[in-house]
Design a protein around this motif. Structure first.
Motif, PDB file in Angstrom:
ATOM      1  N   PHE A 182       0.855  -1.178   0.000  1.00  0.00           N
ATOM      2  CA  PHE A 182       0.000   0.000   0.000  1.00  0.00           C
ATOM      3  C   PHE A 182       0.891   1.228   0.000  1.00  0.00           C
ATOM      4  N   SER A 183       0.481   2.275  -0.694  1.00  0.00           N
ATOM      5  CA  SER A 183       1.151   3.567  -0.537  1.00  0.00           C
ATOM      6  C   SER A 183       0.102   4.662  -0.663  1.00  0.00           C
ATOM      7  N   LEU A 184       0.254   5.691   0.135  1.00  0.00           N
ATOM      8  CA  LEU A 184      -0.707   6.780   0.174  1.00  0.00           C
ATOM      9  C   LEU A 184      -0.479   7.706  -1.018  1.00  0.00           C
ATOM     10  N   SER A 185      -1.555   8.020  -1.745  1.00  0.00           N
ATOM     11  CA  SER A 185      -1.440   8.938  -2.885  1.00  0.00           C
ATOM     12  C   SER A 185      -1.750  10.356  -2.413  1.00  0.00           C
ATOM     13  N   PRO A 186      -1.329  11.371  -3.159  1.00  0.00           N
ATOM     14  CA  PRO A 186      -1.586  12.758  -2.760  1.00  0.00           C
ATOM     15  C   PRO A 186      -3.084  13.090  -2.649  1.00  0.00           C
ATOM     16  N   ALA A 187      -3.919  12.349  -3.349  1.00  0.00           N
ATOM     17  CA  ALA A 187      -5.361  12.613  -3.342  1.00  0.00           C
ATOM     18  C   ALA A 187      -6.055  12.080  -2.087  1.00  0.00           C
ATOM     19  N   GLY A 188      -5.328  11.360  -1.246  1.00  0.00           N
ATOM     20  CA  GLY A 188      -5.918  10.832  -0.017  1.00  0.00           C
ATOM     21  C   GLY A 188      -6.401   9.402  -0.133  1.00  0.00           C
ATOM     22  N   SER A 189      -6.201   8.789  -1.281  1.00  0.00           N
ATOM     23  CA  SER A 189      -6.543   7.380  -1.437  1.00  0.00           C
ATOM     24  C   SER A 189      -5.254   6.560  -1.385  1.00  0.00           C
ATOM     25  N   TYR A 190      -5.398   5.248  -1.413  1.00  0.00           N
ATOM     26  CA  TYR A 190      -4.218   4.376  -1.387  1.00  0.00           C
ATOM     27  C   TYR A 190      -3.981   3.773  -2.758  1.00  0.00           C
ATOM     28  N   GLN A 191      -2.711   3.701  -3.122  1.00  0.00           N
ATOM     29  CA  GLN A 191      -2.308   2.956  -4.305  1.00  0.00           C
ATOM     30  C   GLN A 191      -2.033   1.540  -3.817  1.00  0.00           C
ATOM     31  N   VAL A 192      -2.597   0.534  -4.494  1.00  0.00           N
ATOM     32  CA  VAL A 192      -2.460  -0.846  -4.070  1.00  0.00           C
ATOM     33  C   VAL A 192      -1.770  -1.628  -5.181  1.00  0.00           C
ATOM     34  N   ASP A 193      -0.630  -2.221  -4.869  1.00  0.00           N
ATOM     35  CA  ASP A 193       0.089  -3.068  -5.827  1.00  0.00           C
ATOM     36  C   ASP A 193      -0.234  -4.518  -5.515  1.00  0.00           C
ATOM     37  N   LEU A 194      -0.703  -5.232  -6.536  1.00  0.00           N
ATOM     38  CA  LEU A 194      -1.099  -6.627  -6.368  1.00  0.00           C
ATOM     39  C   LEU A 194       0.024  -7.560  -6.794  1.00  0.00           C
ATOM     40  N   SER A 195      -0.074  -8.815  -6.398  1.00  0.00           N
ATOM     41  CA  SER A 195       0.978  -9.802  -6.665  1.00  0.00           C
ATOM     42  C   SER A 195       1.171 -10.081  -8.151  1.00  0.00           C
ATOM     43  N   ASN A 196       0.158  -9.829  -8.975  1.00  0.00           N
ATOM     44  CA  ASN A 196       0.292 -10.082 -10.411  1.00  0.00           C
ATOM     45  C   ASN A 196       0.863  -8.880 -11.154  1.00  0.00           C
ATOM     46  N   GLY A 197       1.267  -7.834 -10.416  1.00  0.00           N
ATOM     47  CA  GLY A 197       1.875  -6.662 -11.029  1.00  0.00           C
ATOM     48  C   GLY A 197       0.876  -5.552 -11.349  1.00  0.00           C
ATOM     49  N   ARG A 198      -0.398  -5.813 -11.210  1.00  0.00           N
ATOM     50  CA  ARG A 198      -1.412  -4.793 -11.501  1.00  0.00           C
ATOM     51  C   ARG A 198      -1.467  -3.795 -10.355  1.00  0.00           C
ATOM     52  N   ARG A 199      -1.665  -2.538 -10.711  1.00  0.00           N
ATOM     53  CA  ARG A 199      -1.766  -1.461  -9.722  1.00  0.00           C
ATOM     54  C   ARG A 199      -3.190  -0.919  -9.769  1.00  0.00           C
TER      55      ARG A 199
END
Length: 147
Positions: free
Chosen positions: A113-130
């Motif tokens: 997980f990483s926090l985006s500037p917009a206040g939502s989270y960026q989620v990286d999945l095991s298959n490489g999809r974001r």
């Protein structure tokens, strides 16, 4: 709880064993949950007009795309004939989390997980999809997963 793999060519098929001093309610509920995930619960997916049963543990994410609900696995992407809200009711809450109105992911398939500037989270999945959470679901995820 200790998790240990015992790999040997003498085993004809994989199995799960629970070892404890005595049987209790927690162990029984764990055994029931494992049985549901591995053996009983499945989703019917369609790919190239062929139907396939998909076990819950194989699912990476379920999301909408062009008004269709898609189930993503390591083996491919399948169309499913249920709505996102129906899938949320079917899936175990401890194994899956809803990221937005249009996506549910398997918690074990989240790499980071990483926090985006917009206040939502960026989620990286095991298959490489974001993918990204909606701001509405970011609060729920913060409470449930990122304690």
């Amino acid at each position: 709880m200790l998790i240990r793999f015992n790999i040997s060519k003498s085993f004809s098929s994989p199995f799960i064993s629970i070892n404890a001093q005595q049987k209790n309610d927690d162990l029984l509920s764990m055994a029931t949950a494992i049985d549901k995930i591995v053996n009983q619960e499945a989703v019917t997916g369609y790919q190239n007009e062929k139907r396939k049963l998909i076990s819950l543990y194989q699912i990476i994410s379920i999301h909408t795309e062009s008004k269709k609900v898609l189930c993503e696995t390591k083996n491919g992407t399948y169309y499913i004939q249920k709505r996102i809200y129906e899938m949320k009711e079917l899936l175990p809450q401890k194994l899956f989390i809803q990221l937005s109105n249009s996506e549910i992911v398997n918690v074990t398939q989240i790499k980071e997980f990483s926090l985006s500037p917009a206040g939502s989270y960026q989620v990286d999945l095991s298959n490489g999809r974001r993918t990204y959470t909606s701001r509405r679901y970011a609060q729920i995820i913060r409470k449930e997963l990122l304690k």
